[in-house]
Design a protein around this motif. Structure first.
Motif, PDB file in Angstrom:
ATOM      1  N   LEU A 123     -37.549  38.169 -84.779  1.00 22.66           N
ATOM      2  CA  LEU A 123     -36.295  37.950 -84.048  1.00 22.66           C
ATOM      3  C   LEU A 123     -36.522  37.714 -82.553  1.00 22.66           C
ATOM      4  CD1 LEU A 123     -33.258  37.734 -84.057  1.00 22.66           C
ATOM      5  CD2 LEU A 123     -33.105  40.226 -83.940  1.00 22.66           C
ATOM      6  N   VAL A 127     -35.661  34.283 -80.415  1.00 23.74           N
ATOM      7  CA  VAL A 127     -34.842  34.347 -79.200  1.00 23.74           C
ATOM      8  C   VAL A 127     -35.578  33.670 -78.044  1.00 23.74           C
ATOM      9  CG1 VAL A 127     -33.879  35.904 -77.466  1.00 23.74           C
ATOM     10  CG2 VAL A 127     -33.568  36.407 -79.892  1.00 23.74           C
ATOM     11  N   GLU A 146     -33.485  37.098 -90.931  1.00 21.08           N
ATOM     12  CA  GLU A 146     -33.635  37.709 -89.612  1.00 21.08           C
ATOM     13  C   GLU A 146     -33.612  36.654 -88.521  1.00 21.08           C
ATOM     14  OE1 GLU A 146     -37.102  40.108 -87.124  1.00 21.08           O
ATOM     15  OE2 GLU A 146     -36.888  40.434 -89.279  1.00 21.08           O
ATOM     16  N   LEU A 149     -30.279  35.015 -87.343  1.00 19.49           N
ATOM     17  CA  LEU A 149     -29.347  35.728 -86.477  1.00 19.49           C
ATOM     18  C   LEU A 149     -29.187  35.021 -85.140  1.00 19.49           C
ATOM     19  CD1 LEU A 149     -30.429  39.422 -87.186  1.00 19.49           C
ATOM     20  CD2 LEU A 149     -28.449  38.206 -88.098  1.00 19.49           C
ATOM     21  N   VAL A 150     -30.161  34.201 -84.766  1.00 19.30           N
ATOM     22  CA  VAL A 150     -30.053  33.356 -83.571  1.00 19.30           C
ATOM     23  C   VAL A 150     -29.486  32.022 -84.037  1.00 19.30           C
ATOM     24  CG1 VAL A 150     -31.270  32.355 -81.609  1.00 19.30           C
ATOM     25  CG2 VAL A 150     -32.068  34.507 -82.604  1.00 19.30           C
ATOM     26  N   ASP A 244     -22.414  41.392 -78.530  1.00  9.33           N
ATOM     27  CA  ASP A 244     -23.429  40.513 -79.109  1.00  9.33           C
ATOM     28  C   ASP A 244     -24.795  40.715 -78.458  1.00  9.33           C
ATOM     29  OD1 ASP A 244     -21.528  39.486 -80.770  1.00  9.33           O
ATOM     30  OD2 ASP A 244     -21.149  37.680 -79.577  1.00  9.33           O
ATOM     31  N   GLU A 245     -24.807  40.797 -77.134  1.00  9.70           N
ATOM     32  CA  GLU A 245     -26.083  40.927 -76.424  1.00  9.70           C
ATOM     33  C   GLU A 245     -26.775  42.236 -76.750  1.00  9.70           C
ATOM     34  OE1 GLU A 245     -27.860  40.798 -71.839  1.00  9.70           O
ATOM     35  OE2 GLU A 245     -25.715  40.507 -72.227  1.00  9.70           O
ATOM     36  N   LEU A 248     -28.042  42.258 -80.401  1.00  2.41           N
ATOM     37  CA  LEU A 248     -29.231  41.428 -80.559  1.00  2.41           C
ATOM     38  C   LEU A 248     -30.456  42.116 -79.955  1.00  2.41           C
ATOM     39  CD1 LEU A 248     -30.191  38.694 -81.636  1.00  2.41           C
ATOM     40  CD2 LEU A 248     -29.768  37.736 -79.365  1.00  2.41           C
ATOM     41  N   SER A 249     -30.277  42.781 -78.811  1.00  5.46           N
ATOM     42  CA  SER A 249     -31.385  43.508 -78.190  1.00  5.46           C
ATOM     43  C   SER A 249     -31.852  44.656 -79.075  1.00  5.46           C
ATOM     44  CB  SER A 249     -30.954  44.035 -76.821  1.00  5.46           C
ATOM     45  OG  SER A 249     -31.973  44.829 -76.237  1.00  5.46           O
ATOM     46  N   ALA A 251     -31.498  44.888 -82.332  1.00  7.27           N
ATOM     47  CA  ALA A 251     -32.143  44.315 -83.515  1.00  7.27           C
ATOM     48  C   ALA A 251     -33.547  43.810 -83.188  1.00  7.27           C
ATOM     49  CB  ALA A 251     -31.286  43.187 -84.081  1.00  7.27           C
ATOM     50  N   SER A 252     -33.746  43.261 -81.982  1.00  6.83           N
ATOM     51  CA  SER A 252     -35.068  42.777 -81.582  1.00  6.83           C
ATOM     52  C   SER A 252     -36.064  43.920 -81.504  1.00  6.83           C
ATOM     53  CB  SER A 252     -34.977  42.058 -80.234  1.00  6.83           C
ATOM     54  OG  SER A 252     -34.184  40.900 -80.316  1.00  6.83           O
ATOM     55  N   LEU A 264     -26.831  41.975 -87.759  1.00  7.73           N
ATOM     56  CA  LEU A 264     -26.646  42.648 -86.475  1.00  7.73           C
ATOM     57  C   LEU A 264     -25.723  43.841 -86.676  1.00  7.73           C
ATOM     58  CD1 LEU A 264     -26.207  39.741 -83.889  1.00  7.73           C
ATOM     59  CD2 LEU A 264     -28.248  41.091 -84.374  1.00  7.73           C
TER      60      LEU A 264
END
Length: 509
Positions: A123, A127, A146, A149-150, A244-245, A248-249, A251-252, A264
């Motif tokens: 992920l 990104v 995975e 997601l982006v 969202d941000e 995503l962070s 999940a990363s 997410l």
């Protein structure tokens, strides 16, 4: 083509740097040479690529192949470069679309039979590719969910090396292999029990709402059975959902930790390491590959340290820097990785090793020296970074009977928290902060919303008498603003200051 070029990603922490993979042929003794500051695992890609190409009927040319990973001064680790190296090497002799190669990022490990195998960090790698302007990324088929997601890049999930070569226009026979099933998520479903399960601790519940509304650090002290763990595990259920941000962070970081991410999660993470955790496991580290620790996995959520008095002092003190900066930087020889670490710290501890010291009806068997040592496990500098301190007692039968049917639910508490955070965002509009816990002390004391002297007099007196340090002074101001936000006030009052000092000093029942 004599020189073939494509791309992959080198991860340092959650940040990724695009690496250009160049392959060149020369009429010399057959050899496969890999250059560009590769680690040992990456150098082993030479043998994996040889076998994978041979077993995919994409035999490499019998000449010297030099593969360069550029920029050469950037450390590169792991097996995620295998696919890019193989495709670039094959393209030196097999006709492929040069533009397609140059516009595609490849991430994945090769099996000896040519299959693409998952690697950690898919992920954040995707990104990084999206932020660099690439429109297509090739990943192992098992990681496609995975990577998808982006949604700003085209994600191609490939089962084997032949499929990747065919994608770029090579005339190859794609083996008839079954599609690799998507890996099941390794993260257990998040359980968010309801706050209404807590009986007889209304003051503690109210303090929990204040902590959630302002993002404040919390310490709970009390005997076994007082409800410390029960309260902490209900905190994620009253926090706002991640945007969202932040999702995503989070999940990363999970992806870098080796977990399979398929969606997410909007629920703030709740990380509760055991008290035997090492410093490296808590803050992150590693000898060859830097991995995120518990503080990074708890970013945008809660780091809960149960039985905090049992944690090694050196591990607890390692939390002081990330609590202030909101990030953790891991320095190793030749590599420097940074991870997000803006977490909400929740500590739970007993008053002594046996848990009965100072408890009505309790019989403490700990010698005085053991009690002193146990209390000093939580150092002064760490406690100075805690905004709210709760002193809990066990619930009596009378308390249980009196409050049945009148408890606060998680839904109602979340509404209070959401409204308080909305008021804070309005007040902090135009700044880089969104919660009271993030606001610097100087802005609180001297900024446009600094309280007048009559309002802050009690706080000034506590600072003058040494009850509070200047850091504690600022944290009390933050809690006071959260109390005002919950009450719907636009300005601080002396009551808000008094409430903040009361929460810092500790609640008694």
């Amino acid at each position: 083509m004599s020189v073939a070029r494509t791309w992959s990603v080198a991860l340092t922490g959650v940040d990724g740097d695009l690496v250009e993979i160049e392959a060149d042929l020369s009429n010399q003794t057959p050899e496969f040479r890999l250059i560009g500051l590769a680690d040992r695992a990456l150098k082993e890609a030479v043998q994996r690529v040889h076998n994978a190409c041979a077993n995919s009927e994409l035999a490499l040319p019998r000449r010297r192949i030099t593969v360069n990973l550029s920029p050469a001064n950037l450390p590169k680790q792991g097996s995620g470069f295998d696919v890019g190296i193989a495709i670039a090497a094959i393209a030196t002799e097999v006709e492929m679309d040069a533009a397609s190669l140059a516009n595609t990022v490849h991430v994945g490990e090769l099996g000896l039979d040519g299959r693409l195998r998952p690697v950690p960090g898919i992920l954040p790698a995707v990104v990084a590719a999206a932020r660099s302007g690439f429109a297509r990324v090739v990943v192992p088929a098992a990681c496609r969910a995975e990577a998808a997601l982006v949604d700003t890049v085209e994600v191609v999930g490939a089962v084997n090396l032949a499929q990747v070569a065919a994608l770029h226009g090579a005339h190859v026979v794609v083996p008839d292999q079954a599609e690799v099933p998507l890996a099941a998520p390794t993260q257990a479903p998040v359980d968010t029990p309801d706050l209404s399960d807590v009986i007889g601790q209304r003051d503690a519940v109210d303090a929990l709402v204040v902590a959630a509304a302002g993002g404040h650090n919390l310490l709970m002290s009390g005997p076994p059975g007082a409800g410390k763990t029960m309260l902490a595990r209900r905190l994620p259920g009253i926090l706002p959902e991640l945007d969202d941000e932040a999702a995503l962070s989070a999940a990363s970081v999970r992806s870098l930790s080796g977990e399979t991410v398929s969606s997410l999660s909007r629920i703030p993470p709740f990380i509760a390491p055991h008290h035997s955790v090492s410093v490296a496991a808590l803050v992150g580290g590693g000898s060859r590959v830097v991995r995120p620790g518990a503080v990074a996995r708890a970013s945008s959520g809660i780091l809960f340290l149960d039985e905090a008095g049992e944690f090694p002092s050196v591990a607890l003190d390692a939390l002081r820097q990330p609590l202030e900066s909101g990030s953790i930087v891991i320095d190793r020889v030749g590599v420097r990785a940074e991870f997000p670490a803006r977490f909400q710290l929740v500590l739970a501890t007993n008053p002594c090793p046996c848990g009965e010291y100072g408890i009505r009806g309790g019989a403490c068997t700990c010698p005085p020296a053991a009690i002193r040592r146990y209390r000093t496990r939580l150092s002064g500098p760490l406690l100075d970074r805690v905004d709210i301190e709760l002193s809990l007692r066990r619930v009596s039968v009378a308390q249980r009977t009196a409050v049945e049917g009148s408890t606060l639910t998680s839904a109602a508490a979340r509404d209070l928290v959401d409204e308080a955070r909305r008021r804070a965002r309005v007040r902090l509009a135009g700044t880089a902060w969104t919660t009271n816990a993030e606001v610097p002390g100087g802005w609180l004391r001297d900024g446009p919303f600094a309280p007048p002297l009559p309002v802050r007099r009690t706080l000034d007196q506590a600072l003058q008498r040494g009850i509070l340090t200047l850091r504690g002074y600022d944290r009390a101001l933050r809690v006071a603003w959260t109390c005002a936000d919950i009450a719907g006030r636009r300005e601080l009052t002396a009551a808000d200051i008094g409430r903040a000092l009361f929460l810092k000093k500790g609640l008694t029942q």
